[in-house]
Design an enzyme around this catalytic site. Structure first.
Site: not given
Length: 713
Positions: A83, A219, A644
């Site tokens: 992402h 991810d 992240s």
């Protein structure tokens, strides 16, 4: 320097390991190092941060200002979340080359894809400059003048602090303005896409699974940093070569078990751990509900179109994910704050704080803090809610209005800075909006406009609504805007901006879409922003004093600075948790769980055929564990947005996981960290390696890495 010394002296070295907190890596010696070693860490604080030799900090660059990444090979290969790389993957995608759906793998360096405006930033050194920044500030009584003096000092120290020609200096504030630190950095601007799994792996579970556990999402995405022949930052060039890092992370093949030590490094964006109870009540009862409702309406419209049209799905995939991310986070945050009684706990602390103020004889300095907080939060609430409606509806979630607001800002540039600044801004705007229109669909946005403007007009505080939002028939109003405005396609937009400043301003003033935006923006600028800023300045001043008071009055507490997108260290253990009575979540998931969730053809839970075949054949290679393939795990590391892509390392500093989320029950950790339910979610590195090797066939990337077995020594 005195605040650094004060900060270190505040704490007694503890023999019992603790968790939680986002710690400055240059200040780990002492309490933090002892805690980490009590949790099982085998390396030293000097191995994590050093300016005299390579350390872990040299392998953890900031990824494009909003995420974290880590170097995993001596050839500048970096790993981050899918992402985080999503925009880059999307920008290279088309219906014919749909890398979002099919994935992308460069089988040789010549195939790696350049990305304009994507940068990674390495930290060279971390330096306390508090004395220089606060020089001459104490005698100033006006808060505005005080901040101006601080900014003046920051400008001076930024310009004068020693660095190499290819490096940059940046000063950031800590402890609400009680400490200032200067970061010397190297910003690399040639960053190329190397690999990304299909979205069915990289986004598996999509919005349904976002912020929740158990999780089965791969991810991750891979990029490579390029430098000039001197190994220094340089703009993109075919002559650039792979960056040679000072340090890269070995990758562990041994995985994790419950209670294993974990440490996460990264660039957490923002936390508010030291807010008073009045602020938390405002978040829970006022601002979060408004923002949640607005984004839910936008998402419902976009989702309906995306499910029916694949071209729209490609256009809106990244935008939808961005809107949904914090929509769901705010829901979980509000629920968590209520469940953990955060407001009540804050109120209990405030009672104790008042007693300590009296006991220390500090009534003159701190005695009125809480009463002043209550007064100003009561005053600011309607302005804060109105501000959120303007930002969520106009600036962020309605594309035509967002573009119109950029034109409004352009007009303000002309008014305040003149024609040359206007022309520079105009040219940049024309260029930057090419990508915007590539992924813009007027039909979709018109429906979003209809829903969100209706919410704005009916739910925002009535006393701050402009005339243009009163007595509007929204279903008729939206078509009247979108059928006549030139803000709905790139050709008309460029034509609107052709000519000199006066000609452009005259043309945009006649555009119906812009006229509506201007009415909203003028109202906001005149009736909302000034008073909000005025009260908020007072609150910020109180918060700085409140922070100083806590440092003074609670010398034995574990007090860490709130996140501010600077490099931090957080540590804990691999740990399951109990979200509610009679339920316990194990800390690890396996590919079996992804197959159990598998729904053929579903855009969230479909699984690529090749992955199903690998599962059926149990073809896991060296990445399996007792006949199963690990996918994700959770830990007690204190993370937030910005973490992240952060590396999760084991006790020896080897890469074991890739941070990408938090559990829904614990998203309130930005405001209130509860170790019983706050968990960060990580992709197991063995799943990453498996996808690269077995699924993608990109063995050459595996060969770049250093794979280790730390538990088999």
């Amino acid at each position: 320097m005195k605040y650094l010394k004060l900060f270190l002296l505040l704490f007694i070295i503890q023999t019992q390991a603790q968790q939680g907190g986002m710690w400055i890596p240059s200040l780990l010696s002492g309490m933090n190092e002892t805690e980490m070693k009590n949790l099982g860490m085998k390396i030293s604080a000097d191995d994590i941060y050093s300016v005299n030799h390579s350390s872990l900090k040299d392998a953890v660059p900031h990824f494009n200002g909003g995420c974290t990444s880590e170097v995993i090979s001596p050839k500048g290969l970096i790993l981050t979340n899918h992402h985080c790389g999503f925009d880059a993957i999307q920008n290279h995608s088309s219906v014919d080359h749909d890398y979002l759906t099919n994935g992308f793998w460069a089988m040789k360096m010549e195939d790696e894809l350049p990305n304009e405006n994507l940068v990674v930033t390495f930290i060279v050194s971390i330096n306390d400059v508090t004395a220089q920044v606060l020089d001459g500030v104490a005698s100033i009584t006006s808060e505005t003048e005080k901040q101006n003096k601080i900014q003046e000092n920051i400008t001076k120290v930024t310009a004068s602090f020693a660095k190499e020609a290819w490096q940059e200096n940046k000063v950031r504030t800590f402890f609400e303005g009680n400490q200032y630190i200067l970061f010397v950095t190297e910003v690399f601007k040639d960053v190329r896409l190397v690999g990304a799994p299909p979205s069915l792996i990289g986004k598996f579970g999509s919005d349904t699974d976002n912020w929740v556990w158990p999780r089965h999402t791969g991810d991750f995405s891979m990029f490579r940093v390029y430098a000039n022949k001197n190994n220094h930052p340089a703009a993109y060039s075919k002559d650039n070569v792979p960056y040679i890092p000072k340090h890269f992370l070995p990758v562990s093949l041994d995985g994790v078990q419950e209670d294993d030590f974990t440490m996460v490094m990264g660039y957490p964006g923002k936390t508010q751990e030291y807010l008073p109870s009045f602020a938390v009540a405002q978040i829970v009862n006022e601002t979060n509900p408004a923002k949640i409702e607005i984004r839910e309406a936008a998402l419902k419209v976009q989702d309906g179109f995306m499910r029916k049209d694949n071209a729209i799905k490609i256009q809106y995939a990244s935008k939808y994910a961005g809107v949904a991310n914090y929509w769901k986070k705010w829901i979980g945050e509000s629920q968590g704050l209520k469940k953990s009684n955060a407001i009540g706990l804050k109120q209990n602390f405030e009672k104790d704080f008042q007693q300590k103020v009296i006991a220390a004889g500090k009534q003159n300095e701190y005695g009125n803090l809480l009463a002043d907080f209550q007064k100003y939060y009561t005053e600011i609430t309607p302005y804060a809610v109105s501000r959120d409606y303007f930002n969520e509806v106009v600036v962020k979630n309605t594309e035509l209005l967002s573009l119109g607001y950029k034109l409004y800002q352009l007009e303000q540039v002309f008014i305040t800075k003149g024609e040359q600044a206007f022309n520079d801004r105009k040219e940049n705007l024309i260029k930057s909006q090419a990508d915007f229109f590539k992924d813009f669909n007027a039909t979709v946005d018109e429906k979003v406009f209809e829903q969100l403007v209706a919410l704005y007009a009916t739910k925002a505080p009535k006393e701050f609504l402009p005339i243009s939002l009163l007595n509007v028939e929204y279903k008729k109003f939206a078509p009247s805007i979108y059928s006549k405005s030139k803000l709905v396609d790139y050709a008309n937009f460029k034509a609107l901006l052709s000519g000199d400043a006066k000609a452009v301003l005259k043309k945009i003033s006649l555009d119906k879409g812009y006229a509506f935006v201007k009415s909203l923006a003028d109202n906001y600028s005149k009736n909302i922003a000034p008073r909000y800023d005025e009260i908020n300045l007072k609150i910020n001043a109180l918060q700085r004093i409140y922070m100083k008071a806590q440092l003074e009055l609670y010398p034995n507490s574990r007090i860490f600075p709130d996140a501010n997108s600077t490099l931090r260290v957080t540590y804990g253990k691999v740990k399951g948790y109990s979200p509610k009575d009679a339920i316990y979540y194990n800390p690890t998931t396996y590919l079996d769980g992804a197959i159990e969730k598998y729904i053929p053809g579903d855009y969230e839970f479909d699984v690529p055929k090749k992955l199903i075949d690998l599962y059926n054949n149990k073809d896991y290679g060296q990445y399996g564990e007792n006949g199963k393939l690990p996918v994700c795990f959770i830990g007690t590391n204190h993370t937030t947005g910005g973490n992240s892509g952060s590396p999760a390392v084991d006790a020896q500093g080897n890469l074991i996981g890739l941070n990408f989320d938090r559990v829904w029950e614990g998203t309130m950790s930005d405001i209130h960290y509860d170790p019983s339910i706050c968990r960060n979610v990580m992709v197991d590195m063995r799943y990453v390696l498996f996808i690269v090797d077995k699924f993608a066939g990109a063995k050459h990337l595996i060969n770049e890495m250093k794979l280790v077995h730390p538990k088999k020594k």
